[in-house]
Each structure stands twice: as C-alpha cells, then as structure tokens.
Design a protein around this motif. Structure first.
Motif, PDB file in Angstrom:
ATOM      1  N   VAL A 212     -12.519   3.635   9.506  1.00  0.00           N
ATOM      2  CA  VAL A 212     -11.582   3.352   8.185  1.00  0.00           C
ATOM      3  C   VAL A 212     -10.258   4.120   8.170  1.00  0.00           C
ATOM      4  CG1 VAL A 212     -11.575   4.024   5.834  1.00  0.00           C
ATOM      5  CG2 VAL A 212     -13.692   3.097   6.643  1.00  0.00           C
ATOM      6  N   LYS A 213      -9.446   3.456   8.046  1.00  0.00           N
ATOM      7  CA  LYS A 213      -7.989   4.158   7.858  1.00  0.00           C
ATOM      8  C   LYS A 213      -7.212   4.085   6.204  1.00  0.00           C
ATOM      9  CE  LYS A 213      -3.377   3.710   9.581  1.00  0.00           C
ATOM     10  NZ  LYS A 213      -2.203   2.993  10.579  1.00  0.00           N
ATOM     11  N   VAL A 214      -7.161   5.003   5.793  1.00  0.00           N
ATOM     12  CA  VAL A 214      -6.768   5.080   4.460  1.00  0.00           C
ATOM     13  C   VAL A 214      -5.251   4.721   4.276  1.00  0.00           C
ATOM     14  CG1 VAL A 214      -6.461   6.550   2.384  1.00  0.00           C
ATOM     15  CG2 VAL A 214      -8.354   6.867   3.775  1.00  0.00           C
ATOM     16  N   LEU A 215      -4.807   3.666   3.761  1.00  0.00           N
ATOM     17  CA  LEU A 215      -3.364   3.011   3.716  1.00  0.00           C
ATOM     18  C   LEU A 215      -2.761   3.561   2.360  1.00  0.00           C
ATOM     19  CD1 LEU A 215      -4.170  -0.678   4.487  1.00  0.00           C
ATOM     20  CD2 LEU A 215      -3.260   0.989   5.998  1.00  0.00           C
ATOM     21  N   VAL A 216      -3.457   3.802   1.353  1.00  0.00           N
ATOM     22  CA  VAL A 216      -2.884   4.106  -0.007  1.00  0.00           C
ATOM     23  C   VAL A 216      -3.749   5.104  -0.690  1.00  0.00           C
ATOM     24  CG1 VAL A 216      -1.578   3.957  -1.882  1.00  0.00           C
ATOM     25  CG2 VAL A 216      -1.497   2.506   0.048  1.00  0.00           C
TER      26      VAL A 216
ATOM     27  N   ALA B 108       2.146 -13.439   3.833  1.00  0.00           N
ATOM     28  CA  ALA B 108       2.191 -14.024   5.033  1.00  0.00           C
ATOM     29  C   ALA B 108       2.762 -12.938   6.115  1.00  0.00           C
ATOM     30  CB  ALA B 108       3.291 -15.019   4.970  1.00  0.00           C
ATOM     31  N   LYS B 109       3.558 -12.013   5.407  1.00  0.00           N
ATOM     32  CA  LYS B 109       4.209 -10.690   6.428  1.00  0.00           C
ATOM     33  C   LYS B 109       3.348  -9.693   6.579  1.00  0.00           C
ATOM     34  CE  LYS B 109       8.892 -11.713   4.848  1.00  0.00           C
ATOM     35  NZ  LYS B 109      10.250 -11.361   4.040  1.00  0.00           N
ATOM     36  N   GLY B 110       2.042  -9.749   5.841  1.00  0.00           N
ATOM     37  CA  GLY B 110       1.029  -8.637   5.976  1.00  0.00           C
ATOM     38  C   GLY B 110       1.456  -7.518   4.995  1.00  0.00           C
ATOM     39  N   GLY B 111       2.048  -7.916   3.912  1.00  0.00           N
ATOM     40  CA  GLY B 111       1.962  -6.937   2.856  1.00  0.00           C
ATOM     41  C   GLY B 111       0.985  -7.099   1.973  1.00  0.00           C
TER      42      GLY B 111
ATOM     43  N   SER C 209       9.466 -12.668  -3.557  1.00  0.00           N
ATOM     44  CA  SER C 209      10.671 -12.640  -3.050  1.00  0.00           C
ATOM     45  C   SER C 209      10.530 -12.090  -1.449  1.00  0.00           C
ATOM     46  CB  SER C 209      11.656 -11.498  -3.542  1.00  0.00           C
ATOM     47  OG  SER C 209      11.798 -12.053  -5.053  1.00  0.00           O
ATOM     48  N   LYS C 210      11.693 -12.111  -0.716  1.00  0.00           N
ATOM     49  CA  LYS C 210      11.581 -11.714   0.725  1.00  0.00           C
ATOM     50  C   LYS C 210      11.136 -10.270   0.894  1.00  0.00           C
ATOM     51  CE  LYS C 210      14.544 -15.394   2.568  1.00  0.00           C
ATOM     52  NZ  LYS C 210      15.790 -15.591   3.360  1.00  0.00           N
ATOM     53  N   ASN C 211      11.695  -9.583  -0.143  1.00  0.00           N
ATOM     54  CA  ASN C 211      11.385  -8.192  -0.039  1.00  0.00           C
ATOM     55  C   ASN C 211      10.227  -7.544  -0.677  1.00  0.00           C
ATOM     56  OD1 ASN C 211      11.892  -8.256  -2.663  1.00  0.00           O
ATOM     57  ND2 ASN C 211      13.795  -7.095  -2.730  1.00  0.00           N
ATOM     58  N   GLY C 212       9.341  -8.608  -1.235  1.00  0.00           N
ATOM     59  CA  GLY C 212       8.062  -8.215  -1.611  1.00  0.00           C
ATOM     60  C   GLY C 212       7.955  -8.126  -3.384  1.00  0.00           C
TER      61      GLY C 212
ATOM     62  N   ASP D  36       5.118  -2.761   6.840  1.00  0.00           N
ATOM     63  CA  ASP D  36       5.202  -1.628   7.811  1.00  0.00           C
ATOM     64  C   ASP D  36       4.303  -0.575   7.468  1.00  0.00           C
ATOM     65  OD1 ASP D  36       6.534  -0.349   5.907  1.00  0.00           O
ATOM     66  OD2 ASP D  36       8.292  -0.488   6.917  1.00  0.00           O
ATOM     67  N   LYS D  37       3.480  -0.672   6.109  1.00  0.00           N
ATOM     68  CA  LYS D  37       2.704   0.348   5.574  1.00  0.00           C
ATOM     69  C   LYS D  37       3.479   1.696   5.230  1.00  0.00           C
ATOM     70  CE  LYS D  37      -0.516  -2.804   6.076  1.00  0.00           C
ATOM     71  NZ  LYS D  37       0.155  -3.935   6.720  1.00  0.00           N
ATOM     72  N   ARG D  38       4.511   1.612   5.210  1.00  0.00           N
ATOM     73  CA  ARG D  38       5.294   2.926   4.881  1.00  0.00           C
ATOM     74  C   ARG D  38       5.829   3.037   3.330  1.00  0.00           C
ATOM     75  NH1 ARG D  38       9.434   3.184   9.889  1.00  0.00           N
ATOM     76  NH2 ARG D  38       8.032   3.141  11.637  1.00  0.00           N
ATOM     77  N   GLU D  39       5.569   1.932   2.679  1.00  0.00           N
ATOM     78  CA  GLU D  39       6.214   2.136   1.295  1.00  0.00           C
ATOM     79  C   GLU D  39       5.254   1.576   0.283  1.00  0.00           C
ATOM     80  OE1 GLU D  39      10.115   0.987  -1.563  1.00  0.00           O
ATOM     81  OE2 GLU D  39       9.989   0.565   0.618  1.00  0.00           O
ATOM     82  N   VAL D  40       5.162   2.104  -1.011  1.00  0.00           N
ATOM     83  CA  VAL D  40       4.384   1.551  -1.996  1.00  0.00           C
ATOM     84  C   VAL D  40       5.573   1.146  -2.983  1.00  0.00           C
ATOM     85  CG1 VAL D  40       2.613   1.632  -3.463  1.00  0.00           C
ATOM     86  CG2 VAL D  40       1.933   2.498  -1.082  1.00  0.00           C
TER      87      VAL D  40
END
Length: 297
Positions: free
Chosen positions: A113-117, A135-138, A211-214, A169-173
C-alpha cells in the motif's frame, strides 16, 4: 413504384429495430441474481482488465474479489483501511478510498500500500468516499463527512465537503468542486471528457466537462436524484443507486429502474468476461444482472 415503397417501409422497419436495440439495456426476462449475502455492508465494486470485480465489506475492513471465470468470491485483502470506493488506475493498480485515516490508497500488484493523499493543506480530509481515474491518470475523489464509530474525532478538520483532483504526477491535490452539500458517487467518461457527481445531500446529480488541467467546467443539473455509487455503460447511460438501480440516458431522462431486494443499494459496476454483467452491492449482499449493454468502466 411498389419497389420504392417496399424499400421505404423496409428502411423504417430497420430503423425501428435499431432504435429498439439501442434502448434495450437489460437482457429480457432477467432480474438480479443473488451471489452472496454473507457480509455486513458491501460497497465500491471495481472491475479489473479481466472483468473480475473487487468490492469492499467495510464494517469487516476487507476487500473481496469476485472471479469472472468461476463466479467464486475470495478475500483479497484484510486490514483494508476501512476502504469504501475502489477504482483501477490506468496501470492496473487498485485505488481505494480508505477512510479509516481519511486516506487515498494505491494498492500495488504485490498488495503493498502506498498512501497517495491524507490531507489538504495540512488538514485531515473528511473521509474519501468514491473516486474515478481520468485518461491521464489523475484521480477525482469525493470527500463527504460521515461520522464513523471507529474514529476518535467527532468533528471535521475541513468545514466543506468537496470534490478533489489528484494530478497525474501525484504531486498536487486541488479543489474542483466546493459548492455541493454532500458529494458521494462519481463516474466519468474518458472518451467524452464528462464527469458526473452525485450530491446525495441535496438529492441531485450534476454533469461537468473536464478541462486539460483537471478542472471542472460547464456544471449542469443532470437529474434531481442523488446517488451513493455510480457507473456508466457503453451507450453513455448513467446508473444511480439507492433504492435499487435507476438508469438515465445522456439527457438525464429515466430509462429504467432495477429493483434490488435490499433496503439500500450502495454501488454498481460492469464486470464479467465480456463486461456485460452488472455487479450490484446492496447492504449485506452482492448481485449480478445480465445486461444487453457493456460497461464503460
């Protein structure tokens, strides 16, 4: 003249058959078949690439797997973080809304298990409930507040019940919807770049453009019905849950209602080897319904 009339009438008949076929979503003379009722409360069904369906038995803190090949159910994971909603990401990893500690989990193939958020701006999330991967993995996930008996806290750290987006990229919520009463079910279409969010607290479901930026744009009322869990089929029809399963077409028009012999139907997805079986989680039970359409999971 008679030949032209015959061809005209034949065209009408063929068009009528096609329309009838497109509107038929449930295999004739079928109803949900009980697979098992040996659970406390089932939730979060998600199908892998082979059509096997994983679902949660939240009070028992475990994730189970239904085999598309054999129809058997086995325990996939114990101590599952009180997982609720599940969804597979684009790499085939299981993502879980684990609300024991208000976390979003990535469960790798080896079950590590990896905690993402686990927070937003250093404040504990309310309790991630349901999710969808674009589609981008977000990852879009709903974060309502339901007081749990296994929590020590009695109040949320975050006042609003929101929908968040974890970037690919799993860097921003980031917040993508904060004007809902109690967001719960969520489902989208990668092909059509549309997302549906059920505001169960308001008894409404809304559609959004991606949107493209989520970010989410063009919010529209889809139907005056909330939902616990949701799914879509290949025709773009949307399946809402609560008192059984209610199906709406793209325009938000009710197409069908599927009764389920339980007080509450929590969630639904398509599974099976051909992805044409509707897998239904309802209170202490799980059901299968043979469909005339395939899923768009």
């Amino acid at each position: 003249m008679l030949k032209k009339l015959f061809l005209f009438l034949l065209g009408i008949i063929m068009l009528s058959c096609k329309t009838s076929k497109n509107q038929s979503i449930i295999e004739e003379n079928t109803k949900p078949i009980l697979i098992s009722d040996e659970f406390k409360f089932t939730e979060g069904p998600a199908a892998d690439a082979e059509g096997n369906v994983y679902f949660t038995d939240q009070p028992n803190n475990r994730i189970l797997e239904w085999s598309a090949e054999t129809g058997e159910i086995s325990v996939y994971m114990e101590n599952a973080g009180r997982a609720n909603g599940l969804y597979f990401d684009n790499e085939g990893r299981l993502i879980a809304a684990a609300d024991e500690k208000s976390e979003l989990w990535q469960i790798n193939i080896d079950k590590k298990v990896k905690v993402l958020v686990d927070n937003y701006q250093n404040k504990r999330l309310n309790g991630p409930n349901d999710l969808w991967v674009d589609a981008k993995g977000g990852i879009y996930f709903t974060d309502p507040y339901y007081q749990r008996g296994y929590w020590k806290r009695q109040n949320p750290d975050i006042d609003k019940q929101r929908v968040y987006y974890l970037t690919p990229d799993k860097r921003e919520v980031k917040i993508v919807a904060d004007d809902l009463v109690q967001p719960n079910g969520i489902i989208g279409s990668k092909e059509n770049a549309v997302l549906y969010i059920a505001d169960i607290g308001a008894g409404m479901t809304y559609s959004y453009r991606l949107s493209k930026n989520g970010n989410l744009t063009d919010k529209k009322l889809f139907t005056e019905m909330g939902s616990d869990g949701m799914t879509m089929d290949e025709e773009g029809n949307v399946y809402l849950t609560g008192k059984g399963v209610t199906v709406f077409n793209k325009k938000g028009e009710k197409m069908a209602h599927i009764p389920v012999d339980r007080n509450w139907t929590s969630n639904v997805t398509f599974g099976g080897e051909n992805f044409d079986q509707l897998f239904i989680t309802a209170s202490d039970a799980v059901y299968i319904l043979q469909m005339d359409v395939k899923g768009n999971n």
